[in-house]
Motif scaffolding. Structure first.
Motif, PDB file in Angstrom:
ATOM      1  N   HIS A 174       1.077  -1.310  -0.295  1.00 51.22           N
ATOM      2  CA  HIS A 174      -0.114   0.342  -0.455  1.00 51.22           C
ATOM      3  C   HIS A 174       0.711   1.275  -0.008  1.00 51.22           C
ATOM      4  O   HIS A 174       1.623   0.941   0.106  1.00 51.22           O
ATOM      5  CB  HIS A 174      -1.075   0.105   1.230  1.00 51.22           C
TER       6      HIS A 174
ATOM      7  N   ASP B 211       1.525   0.399   5.570  1.00 54.19           N
ATOM      8  CA  ASP B 211       1.028  -0.576   6.062  1.00 54.19           C
ATOM      9  C   ASP B 211      -0.284  -1.224   5.700  1.00 54.19           C
ATOM     10  O   ASP B 211      -0.247  -2.003   5.496  1.00 54.19           O
ATOM     11  CB  ASP B 211       1.768  -1.365   7.637  1.00 54.19           C
ATOM     12  N   SER B 212      -1.186  -0.254   5.337  1.00 57.28           N
ATOM     13  CA  SER B 212      -2.109  -0.470   5.456  1.00 57.28           C
ATOM     14  C   SER B 212      -2.992   0.395   4.453  1.00 57.28           C
ATOM     15  O   SER B 212      -3.012   1.539   4.911  1.00 57.28           O
ATOM     16  CB  SER B 212      -3.165  -0.971   7.171  1.00 57.28           C
TER      17      SER B 212
ATOM     18  N   THR C  47      -6.778   4.494   8.752  1.00 62.41           N
ATOM     19  CA  THR C  47      -6.499   2.709   7.937  1.00 62.41           C
ATOM     20  C   THR C  47      -7.222   2.058   8.448  1.00 62.41           C
ATOM     21  O   THR C  47      -7.475   2.198   9.601  1.00 62.41           O
ATOM     22  CB  THR C  47      -5.095   2.535   8.426  1.00 62.41           C
TER      23      THR C  47
ATOM     24  N   ASN D  26      -6.031  -0.110  10.692  1.00 64.41           N
ATOM     25  CA  ASN D  26      -5.530  -0.459  11.948  1.00 64.41           C
ATOM     26  C   ASN D  26      -5.207   0.067  12.675  1.00 64.41           C
ATOM     27  O   ASN D  26      -4.617   0.394  14.144  1.00 64.41           O
ATOM     28  CB  ASN D  26      -4.029  -1.518  11.838  1.00 64.41           C
TER      29      ASN D  26
ATOM     30  N   ARG E   2      -4.606  -6.211  12.132  1.00 67.62           N
ATOM     31  CA  ARG E   2      -5.402  -6.379  10.207  1.00 67.62           C
ATOM     32  C   ARG E   2      -7.079  -5.536  10.406  1.00 67.62           C
ATOM     33  O   ARG E   2      -6.814  -6.240  11.404  1.00 67.62           O
ATOM     34  CB  ARG E   2      -4.701  -7.288   9.805  1.00 67.62           C
TER      35      ARG E   2
END
Length: 190
Positions: A13, A33-34, A50, A52, A73
């Motif tokens: 991402h 990361d997300s 995001t 998370n 996640r």
């Protein structure tokens, strides 16, 4: 997002930032990361929500100045700011020692960005009135935003089919409304 690494194709991402007036790309494909689900500019800081948690981008330096990870996640559902708190609904697995029950509403202190409370249950967006957060799944629950204590719990006939709603009536009373597949309920707020 892009998929890399045949044959499994792992997602990577990125986010970018463009100047709305000049169309100049200020940040080009910064790894993240997300995926970013929602953004909101608050007091000169860009909140990027995001799956998370959230990241705060300093608009002046174009650098991420804070990252708050609430779960490993998951999926972003909703958020709102209330006084010195952020209420955010995420669907995922908790990273704290608490049981990882899906989904949860997180209450975050905006001064320290630390998690104050975590309320499990449906992540239909909640609503707030009188410092109380109202959530609904198969029960309507009210939590005090300062203490985290459950102040009200009412069993519904069925699972809620929508988020809660609160309103101030012209007569001065405050109400909370929630629906399930059989009924729409209206309770006086506490």
């Amino acid at each position: 997002m892009r998929l890399v690494g045949e044959p499994t194709f792992t997602p990577e991402h990125f986010f970018s930032l463009m100047d709305a007036e000049t169309k100049e790309l200020l940040i080009k494909q910064q790894p993240i990361d997300s995926p970013v689900s929602k953004v909101e500019l608050v007091n000169g800081e860009l909140y990027m929500f995001t799956g998370n948690g959230y990241k705060i981008l300093d608009i002046e330096t174009l650098a991420i100045k804070r990252e708050v990870k609430l779960i490993n996640r998951g999926n972003y559902v909703y958020h709102f700011f209330k006084n010195d708190k952020l209420i955010i609904g995420l669907w995922g697995t908790a990273i704290s020692p608490e049981p990882g029950i899906d989904p949860a509403h997180y209450i975050v202190d905006l001064k320290t960005h630390s998690k104050l409370f975590q309320f499990y249950g449906s992540v239909y967006p909640s609503s707030e009135i009188n410092g109380k957060l109202y959530l609904a799944d198969n029960r309507l629950k009210s939590f005090d935003l300062n203490s985290g204590m459950c102040k009200l719990e009412i069993q519904l006939e069925y699972d809620a089919t929508m988020c809660t709603s609160t309103f101030n009536h012209p007569n001065g009373k405050k109400y909370v409304v929630v629906s399930d597949i059989g009924f729409t309920y209206c309770f006086e707020a506490i």
